[in-house]
Motif scaffolding. Structure first.
Motif: not given
Ligand code: DC
Length: 240
Positions: A204-226
């Motif tokens: 489960r996510p920690a309360l203070d985690a930043v959530r990234v939903d990569s459903t509509n992202m390429t992996l490159e976009e998800a890497v960039k977000a992280a």
């Protein structure tokens, strides 16, 4: 005269930072952790590989994966080490390099089963805390931000819709003709269920985690977000 500091490439390497990445399988954790490690000079530690290595040992020993006591005494006779590797960490199980033996379906399923036991988790968490104690790590798993390093400076919870995660997993496995997409998705859902619903340290996510939903992202976009999340933390740290 005041000179503006350029904080886009922090002068100080992120030596002491701990980056925790949690999420279900197929969300892109390994790829993102690997990129973050390269980009920020961190040690990448894949905790799932430790559960996989222990599961391999239990399978080899012919132990029941449903009985904690047998697994506990096996754990007392087991050493697991992670070293930097190419795509995944190199995993040493009692000194034997088992890296190539950990990604098949039998071990994958067994890892999820042995990881429900509190005594096994406590042992693993202790090892992981030791490995990350000096900082300068990106550690990925299911309970890093909630249990292993609840004070990690960066916590990312990476998720994606189950169908998308299943298809990504299928793409990784498709070299094997016997693998069917529906089967991959079914097995992944079963494993997710178990990881999310176990009483001890469920995913489960920690309360203070930043959530990234990569459903509509390429992996490159998800890497960039992280990368942006970590870079933002480093900028804040440098008081830019
Ligand atoms: O990340 P992975 O797919 O290699 O993990 C394999 C299994 O190990 C996963 O089904 C759940 C378990 N695991 C865990 O319980 N806690 C972790 N920190 C990492 C993995």
């Amino acid at each position: 005269m005041s000179a503006e500091r350029d904080c886009s490439h922090p002068a100080e390497p992120a030596k002491k930072i701990i980056v925790a990445i949690d999420g279900p399988s197929g969300a892109g954790k390994s790829t993102i952790a690997r990129h973050l490690a390269q980009r920020f000079g961190l040690l990448n530690l894949e905790t799932g590989a430790m559960y996989r290595a222990f599961a391999l040992k239990a399978l080899r020993a012919g132990l029941s994966l449903d009985v904690s006591s047998g697994l506990e005494s096996l754990a007392a006779r087991t050493t697991i080490r992670l070293e930097p590797g190419e795509e995944h960490n190199r995993v040493l199980l009692d000194g034997e390099d088992v890296t190539a033996l950990l990604r098949n379906q039998t071990v994958t399923d067994a890892a999820s089963r042995v990881s429900v036991f509190p005594a096994i988790r406590a042992w693993m968490v202790g090892l992981q805390q030791e490995m990350g104690a000096a900082g300068g790590v990106v550690m990925e798993g299911r309970d890093i931000g909630t249990v292993v390093f609840p004070h990690a400076e960066v916590k990312i919870f990476l998720d994606a819709a189950p169908e998308v995660r299943g298809l990504r997993r299928y793409e990784q496995l498709r070299a094997k003709p016997e693998v069917q997409p529906a089967e991959v998705i079914r097995e992944m859902r079963a494993r997710d269920e178990r990881d999310r619903n176990r009483p001890d340290s469920p995913l489960r996510p920690a309360l203070d985690a930043v959530r990234v939903d990569s459903t509509n992202m390429t992996l490159e976009e998800a890497v960039k977000a992280a990368e942006e999340i970590v870079a933002g933390k480093l900028r804040a740290r440098a008081q830019c």
